[in-house]
Design a protein around this motif. Structure first.
Motif, PDB file in Angstrom:
ATOM      1  N   SER A   3      -9.104  -5.755  -7.930  1.00  0.00           N
ATOM      2  CA  SER A   3      -7.868  -5.741  -7.163  1.00  0.00           C
ATOM      3  C   SER A   3      -8.123  -6.057  -5.697  1.00  0.00           C
ATOM      4  O   SER A   3      -7.349  -6.766  -5.052  1.00  0.00           O
ATOM      5  N   SER A   4      -9.244  -5.552  -5.146  1.00  0.00           N
ATOM      6  CA  SER A   4      -9.555  -5.843  -3.752  1.00  0.00           C
ATOM      7  C   SER A   4      -9.938  -7.302  -3.558  1.00  0.00           C
ATOM      8  O   SER A   4      -9.682  -7.885  -2.498  1.00  0.00           O
ATOM      9  N   GLU A   6      -8.485  -9.741  -5.005  1.00  0.00           N
ATOM     10  CA  GLU A   6      -7.204 -10.427  -4.877  1.00  0.00           C
ATOM     11  C   GLU A   6      -6.614 -10.240  -3.485  1.00  0.00           C
ATOM     12  O   GLU A   6      -6.002 -11.150  -2.934  1.00  0.00           O
ATOM     13  N   ILE A   7      -6.800  -9.042  -2.895  1.00  0.00           N
ATOM     14  CA  ILE A   7      -6.333  -8.795  -1.529  1.00  0.00           C
ATOM     15  C   ILE A   7      -7.057  -9.709  -0.550  1.00  0.00           C
ATOM     16  O   ILE A   7      -6.456 -10.339   0.320  1.00  0.00           O
ATOM     17  N   VAL A   8      -8.374  -9.789  -0.709  1.00  0.00           N
ATOM     18  CA  VAL A   8      -9.183 -10.636   0.175  1.00  0.00           C
ATOM     19  C   VAL A   8      -8.835 -12.110  -0.031  1.00  0.00           C
ATOM     20  O   VAL A   8      -8.659 -12.868   0.934  1.00  0.00           O
ATOM     21  N   LYS A  10      -6.087 -13.408  -1.063  1.00  0.00           N
ATOM     22  CA  LYS A  10      -4.757 -13.691  -0.514  1.00  0.00           C
ATOM     23  C   LYS A  10      -4.833 -13.917   0.996  1.00  0.00           C
ATOM     24  O   LYS A  10      -4.273 -14.884   1.525  1.00  0.00           O
ATOM     25  N   LEU A  11      -5.539 -13.031   1.698  1.00  0.00           N
ATOM     26  CA  LEU A  11      -5.643 -13.175   3.149  1.00  0.00           C
ATOM     27  C   LEU A  11      -6.281 -14.503   3.531  1.00  0.00           C
ATOM     28  O   LEU A  11      -5.804 -15.210   4.418  1.00  0.00           O
ATOM     29  N   TYR A 122     -15.601  -3.977  -0.780  1.00  0.00           N
ATOM     30  CA  TYR A 122     -15.281  -2.579  -0.566  1.00  0.00           C
ATOM     31  C   TYR A 122     -16.021  -1.660  -1.544  1.00  0.00           C
ATOM     32  O   TYR A 122     -16.228  -2.010  -2.707  1.00  0.00           O
ATOM     33  N   THR A 173      -1.281  -6.593   6.549  1.00  0.00           N
ATOM     34  CA  THR A 173      -2.112  -6.873   5.383  1.00  0.00           C
ATOM     35  C   THR A 173      -2.907  -5.638   5.013  1.00  0.00           C
ATOM     36  O   THR A 173      -3.205  -4.801   5.883  1.00  0.00           O
ATOM     37  N   ASP A 174      -3.218  -5.502   3.733  1.00  0.00           N
ATOM     38  CA  ASP A 174      -4.079  -4.407   3.276  1.00  0.00           C
ATOM     39  C   ASP A 174      -5.552  -4.756   3.403  1.00  0.00           C
ATOM     40  O   ASP A 174      -6.414  -3.930   3.111  1.00  0.00           O
ATOM     41  N   CYS A 175      -5.834  -5.985   3.817  1.00  0.00           N
ATOM     42  CA  CYS A 175      -7.215  -6.443   3.911  1.00  0.00           C
ATOM     43  C   CYS A 175      -7.862  -5.942   5.202  1.00  0.00           C
ATOM     44  O   CYS A 175      -7.259  -5.998   6.277  1.00  0.00           O
TER      45      CYS A 175
END
Length: 222
Positions: A3-4, A6-8, A10-11, A122, A173-175
């Motif tokens: 999941s992380s 995908e966050i990275v 996306k950014l 992470y 952003t959550d990144c």
């Protein structure tokens, strides 16, 4: 970690981060990077993890090294491929998931994880996992160089963007980029089975840019 990733991803597929990488693509090696390169054997086969648009890959290729470069974002890999083609640099740019390395064991002389890439993996388990993957693809006595943001510097200079060890460089952003102490980086390298050559603060391009922590390690003989 999935999941992380995908966050990275996306950014680093969006305009602000891409624009920042474009601004850096034609820059030379940083001061600390130039110092680290002195540890690399001549004409080494280097794996560049988290290559972005290829700044480090192009600089190292121009110094006579053979380069394979990987990233999770197609939005940065494709421009890097185009630049390599147009400039006639024989560099292999590959799209990967960022955690498992699609290479045979004992393939590379050197692995680099530079800029903020290591801080985007992470949790401790994921960092140790990628370091062990790097050990797997390194030849006997191969070298790894990885870097991270300096927690001490960030606390002093921009605490408003730092939440414990999480540095948030972009709004909305959550990144985030994880920040480290020297001892934390050494501990991770040793847990992955590497011998430390050096681990210290380094200068980016000039003193006012701040410091980065970087570690150079060696894989043991098999």
């Amino acid at each position: 970690m999935r999941s992380s990733i995908e966050i990275v991803k996306k950014l680093y597929s969006e305009e602000p981060a891409i624009r920042d990488m474009e601004d850096y693509t034609n820059k030379k090696l940083k001061i600390w990077e130039t110092e680290v390169v002195s540890h690399f054997p001549i004409k080494s086969q280097i794996l560049d993890i988290g290559c972005g648009m290829g700044r480090e890959a192009f600089c190292l290729y121009d110094r006579g090294f053979r380069i394979t470069a990987i990233d999770i974002s197609e939005k940065v890999i494709e421009p890097a491929k185009k630049i390599a083609l147009e400039s006639k640099r024989d560099i292999e740019f590959l799209l990967t998931n960022g955690l498992d390395l699609p290479f045979e064991s004992n393939t590379f002389d050197v692995v680099i994880i530079w800029s903020q890439t290591f801080g985007l993996l992470y949790d401790e388990d994921n960092k140790i996992h990628i370091l062990k993957e790097c050990s797997r693809v390194l030849k006997s006595n191969g070298i790894i160089s990885f870097s991270g943001h300096d927690k001490k510097f960030l606390k002093a200079k921009c605490p408003q963007y730092l939440n414990e060890n999480k540095f948030f460089p972009y709004a909305n952003t959550d990144c985030y980029w994880e920040a480290f102490t020297t001892n934390e980086i050494i501990d991770l390298a040793q847990k992955a089975g590497f011998s430390i050559i050096e681990c210290k603060r380094g200068i980016v391009y000039k003193e006012e840019d701040g410091s980065i922590l970087h570690c150079v390690c060696r894989k043991g003989a098999e």
